[in-house]
Design a protein around this motif. Structure first.
Motif, short mmCIF file in Angstrom:
data_model
loop_
_atom_site.label_atom_id
_atom_site.label_comp_id
_atom_site.label_asym_id
_atom_site.label_seq_id
_atom_site.Cartn_x
_atom_site.Cartn_y
_atom_site.Cartn_z
N SER A 41 0.84 -1.21 0.00
CA SER A 41 0.00 0.00 0.00
C SER A 41 0.86 1.25 0.00
O SER A 41 0.56 2.23 -0.69
N GLN A 85 -7.77 0.70 -0.07
CA GLN A 85 -8.11 -0.54 0.63
C GLN A 85 -9.33 -0.34 1.53
O GLN A 85 -10.18 -1.19 1.64
N ASP A 162 -6.05 -0.84 -4.54
CA ASP A 162 -5.37 -1.40 -3.38
C ASP A 162 -6.27 -2.47 -2.76
O ASP A 162 -7.16 -2.16 -1.98
MG MG Z 1 -2.10 -2.75 2.24
#
Ligand code: MG
Ligand code: ADP
Length: 251
Positions: A41, A85, A162
């Motif tokens: 990330s 995410q 992500d």
């Molecule tokens: Mg991550």
């Protein structure tokens, strides 16, 4: 299209990315895999300068963007759609407002145009009736689809995901992928994903561990190499099979 040279990133004493070098060509589909905490990330967040690299350079279409000012950063982010995410939706705004806020604020669309486009995109991701709901009323998978609709508002040439399809079950995942096919084919795509279908289709898989790139290549290449990819693939294969048998997921 994107050139990463000697990229390092530290948070305090902890070096999270260590001398990352990578070139991503226009139209390429890149999938990043690796254990949790390996820096995936952070790498994506450095690409659109949500995190400032500690050292190294990032070139976007030949231009060094590492020291970009606010204005240049906004320009860059218009060219790079990102689904985070954790989706990053504003809890106090309706779904439609979440989707239309940025393009209207940046003067890229009128409020009317943005509303119309948002409705069209919500229809495409299968949420036509959620425009006036607030994010708290949506499931994880639904939020994810909102985040995808928001990304598509930009019609950006680079799409970054992500782990973005991880909160939906396989069937919904497949539906969204089908829906996104047109955009994905045209775009340069960089995605963190462990799904077998993503890995098999990638032009390039980047295997990360402890802030470093361990392996790089296509699925066919990596599966025949000594290295962590073989294990990742095997574990994921079993987990995907379980998902297909069981239906819903929570990663
Ligand atoms: Mg991550
Ligand atoms: P991954 O996405 O592969 O799970 P991350 O890039 O999220 O990994 O995180 C890599 C490491 O960097 C982790 O150890 C995480 O705790 C640390 N980290 C990420 N963001 C921050 C931050 N803003 N401040 C301090 N540490 C961070």
């Amino acid at each position: 299209m994107i050139d990463v040279k000697h990229l390092s990133k530290s948070f305090g004493e902890v070096e999270v990315l260590k001398d990352i070098n990578e070139t991503i060509e226009k139209g390429e589909k890149v999938v990043i895999v690796g254990p949790s905490g390996s820096g995936k990330s952070t790498f994506l967040r450095c690409l659109n300068l949500m995190e400032k690299p500690t050292s190294g350079d990032i070139f976007f279409e030949g231009e060094n963007i590492t020291q970009a000012n606010e204005h240049e950063m906004n320009k860059l982010r218009q060219r790079m759609g990102m689904v985070f995410q954790h989706f990053n939706l504003f809890p106090h705004l309706t779904i439609k407002k979440n989707i239309t806020l940025a393009p209207v604020k940046l003067g890229l669309m009128t409020a009317n145009e943005a509303d119309k486009k948002a409705e069209e995109l919500l229809e495409r991701v299968g949420l036509p009736d959620k425009a006036d709901e607030y994010p708290s009323r949506l499931s994880g998978g639904q939020k994810q689809r909102v985040a995808i609709a928001r990304m598509l508002m930009k019609q950006a040439p680079v799409l970054v995901f992500d782990d973005s399809l991880s909160a939906v079950d396989t069937e919904t995942d497949n539906k969204i992928r089908k829906e996104l096919k047109k955009e994905m084919e045209k775009a340069t795509v960089i995605m963190i994903s462990h799904r077998i279908t993503s890995l098999m289709q990638a032009d390039c898989i980047i295997v990360m561990d402890k802030g470093e790139i361990q392996q790089m290549g296509t699925h066919e290449e990596l599966i025949h190499q000594e290295g962590p990819y073989k294990d990742i693939y095997e574990i994921q294969m079993n987990s995907d099979i379980r998902l297909m048998e069981g239906g819903a997921v929570c990663e």
